[in-house]
Design an enzyme around this catalytic site. Structure first.
Site, mmCIF file in Angstrom:
data_model
loop_
_atom_site.group_PDB
_atom_site.id
_atom_site.type_symbol
_atom_site.label_atom_id
_atom_site.label_comp_id
_atom_site.label_asym_id
_atom_site.label_seq_id
_atom_site.Cartn_x
_atom_site.Cartn_y
_atom_site.Cartn_z
ATOM 1 N N HIS A 1 0.875 -1.168 0.000
ATOM 2 C CA HIS A 1 0.000 0.000 0.000
ATOM 3 C C HIS A 1 0.915 1.220 0.000
ATOM 4 O O HIS A 1 2.025 1.159 0.528
ATOM 5 C CB HIS A 1 -0.882 0.056 1.255
ATOM 6 N N GLU B 1 -4.559 -4.309 -3.871
ATOM 7 C CA GLU B 1 -6.022 -4.289 -3.778
ATOM 8 C C GLU B 1 -6.520 -2.856 -3.635
ATOM 9 O O GLU B 1 -7.142 -2.505 -2.644
ATOM 10 C CB GLU B 1 -6.505 -5.179 -2.609
#
Length: 354
Positions: free
Chosen positions: A270, A308
Site C-alpha cells: 500500500h 487491492e
C-alpha cells in the site's frame, strides 16, 4: 586488469557526469562518467572504481577493456554498474556483449548466455541484470531465509518462516527521467511519528487510508506492525527528502490472502505520497515502479506482486497499468469494493523501463 594499465583515457577527460550508480557493495554513490567511447564509475575523490570501452558494431552493444581499481573486492558489482550505465547510454539495446568469464571472471555473475558463433563473447540481458542484487539493494540491510515451514500464522494459509524486516537503508536508485535518487528505509516510530501523523491527518491521504488519528493511536498502529512478521512500513525519499509512506506485506498472510490463490512468496504493498512537493505523475510512477522493483529484488522467489486498490480509484489503476500490473478481478472487502491487481516478474523486467 588494473585500472592504471588502461591507456589513452581517464575520468578527467570524460565528457561529464551522466548520473549516479548505487552499488549494493558501496556506502556512497559513484558518478557515471562517459566520453570518448568509454564509461567509468568514479568515487567522490575522483578515483575511478572501474571503467570500460563501449562501442556499437553490427547492431550489437559491445563492452571491452574492462578495468577495476586495484584492491577492489566488489568487481561483480562494479561490472554490473558499468553494464547498466552502458545500457542507459544506449537505451535501444536490451543486451550487451562482454568478454567471457575466463578472461574477465565477474562476467560469470551476470551473463546467462554465450554468443552464438562467438566463443569469446558472453551476453548480459537488461531484464536479467536488473533482477540481480548487485545494484540498488543494500546488502547489509537484508537477510535471506530458507523455505522453512512454520505452524504460526493463519491456520488456513500457513506461510514459510519469514525473515526479519530490513535494518537501515534498503534501496537507492538514481532515476534519469526525473533527475532524482529514490531511496527506501524502514519507518522508525521513535523518529518518524510526527511525520507519519502529519501525513495521515492530511485530508487527501485520510480519505483513502482512514487513519486520521492521534499521535498515541498511530504510535500503537506502528508498534503492532513491529510484532507482525508479515508487514512493515517504509519511508520513501527523493534525494533524502521524505516523500511517501509504503507498507510491504506478504500476501498469503494478509487480509488479501483469502480472496485469491496466494503463493508463498507473493508480495503486496500500500502506498501514499505525503509530501505535496513531489506529487505528479512522473514522480509517483517512478516511486511505484521502484517499490515493485525492490520487492522483486528483495526475494528472488517472488514471482508476483499484488495489490487491492479501490475499484473506483481510476488514477491508481492507471498507475498500476503503467507499472505492468494487470487488473485480475473486482471483489468486496468488508470496508471497500476492491480491484485485485497483479504484476508478474517476467513481464515487469521485460517491459518496465528502470
Amino acid at each position: 586488469m588494473n585500472i592504471e594499465a588502461a591507456k589513452n583515457w581517464s575520468p578527467a577527460t570524460a565528457a561529464g557526469n551522466e548520473g549516479w550508480q548505487h552499488l549494493a557493495s558501496a556506502a556512497e554513490p559513484l558518478a557515471i562518467r562517459a566520453g570518448d567511447g568509454h564509461v567509468s564509475l568514479v568515487d567522490a575523490d575522483g578515483t575511478a572504481a572501474g571503467q570500460a570501452r563501449i562501442s556499437v558494431a553490427d547492431g550489437r552493444l559491445l563492452i571491452d577493456d574492462v578495468a577495476f581499481a586495484g584492491g577492489r573486492l566488489d568487481q561483480p558489482q562494479i561490472l554490473a554498474g558499468l553494464v547498466d550505465a552502458a545500457l542507459r547510454l544506449h537505451p535501444s539495446f536490451d543486451r550487451a556483449f562482454l568478454p567471457v568469464a575466463k578472461t574477465l571472471w565477474p562476467v560469470s555473475t551476470l551473463a546467462t548466455e554465450a554468443a552464438a558463433g562467438e566463443p569469446e563473447r558472453a551476453i548480459v540481458h537488461r531484464s536479467v541484470l536488473r533482477q540481480l542484487p548487485l545494484l540498488w539493494r543494500s546488502q547489509a540491510s537484508h537477510s535471506t531465509y530458507p523455505a522453512l515451514t512454520t505452524a504460526i500464522g493463519p491456520e488456513d494459509r500457513l506461510p514459510p518462516l519469514r525473515q526479519p524486516r530490513p535494518c537501515g537503508p534498503m534501496y537507492e536508485r538514481w532515476i534519469a527521467e526525473i533527475g532524482l535518487t529514490v531511496s527506501l528505509r524502514p519507518i522508525d516510530r521513535r523518529t518518524d511519528l510526527d511525520l507519519f501523523h502529519r501525513w495521515m491527518n492530511d485530508g487527501r491521504v485520510a480519505f483513502f487510508w482512514e487513519l486520521a488519528q492521534s499521535h498515541e493511536e498511530l504510535d500503537k498502529y506502528l508498534a503492532e506492525q513491529e510484532s507482525d512478521p508479515h508487514i512493515f512500513g517504509v519511508i520513501a525519499s527523493f534525494d533524502g527528502e521524505p516523500t511517501g509512506y509504503f507498507e510491504f506485506y506478504w500476501a498469503k498472510e494478509d487480509r488479501l490472502g483469502p480472496y485469491y490463490e496466494p503463493l508463498d512468496w507473493d508480495r503486496g504493498w500500500h502506498g501514499l505520497i505525503g509530501n505535496t512537493r513531489h506529487l505528479g505523475r512522473p514522480k509517483t510512477l517512478a516511486l511505484f515502479r521502484s517499490v515493485t522493483h525492490y520487492l522483486f529484488l528483495d526475494e528472488p522467489r517472488t514471482q508476483r506482486i499484488v495489490g487491492e486498490p479501490r475499484a473506483a480509484h481510476q488514477k491508481m489503476l492507471s498507475y498500476c497499468a503503467d507499472a505492468a500490473y494487470d487488473k485480475v478481478k473486482e471483489f468486496d472487502f468488508p470496508h471497500k469494493r476492491a480491484a485485485l491487481v497483479c504484476c508478474e516478474r517476467e513481464r515487469f523486467f521485460r517491459e518496465v523501463p528502470l
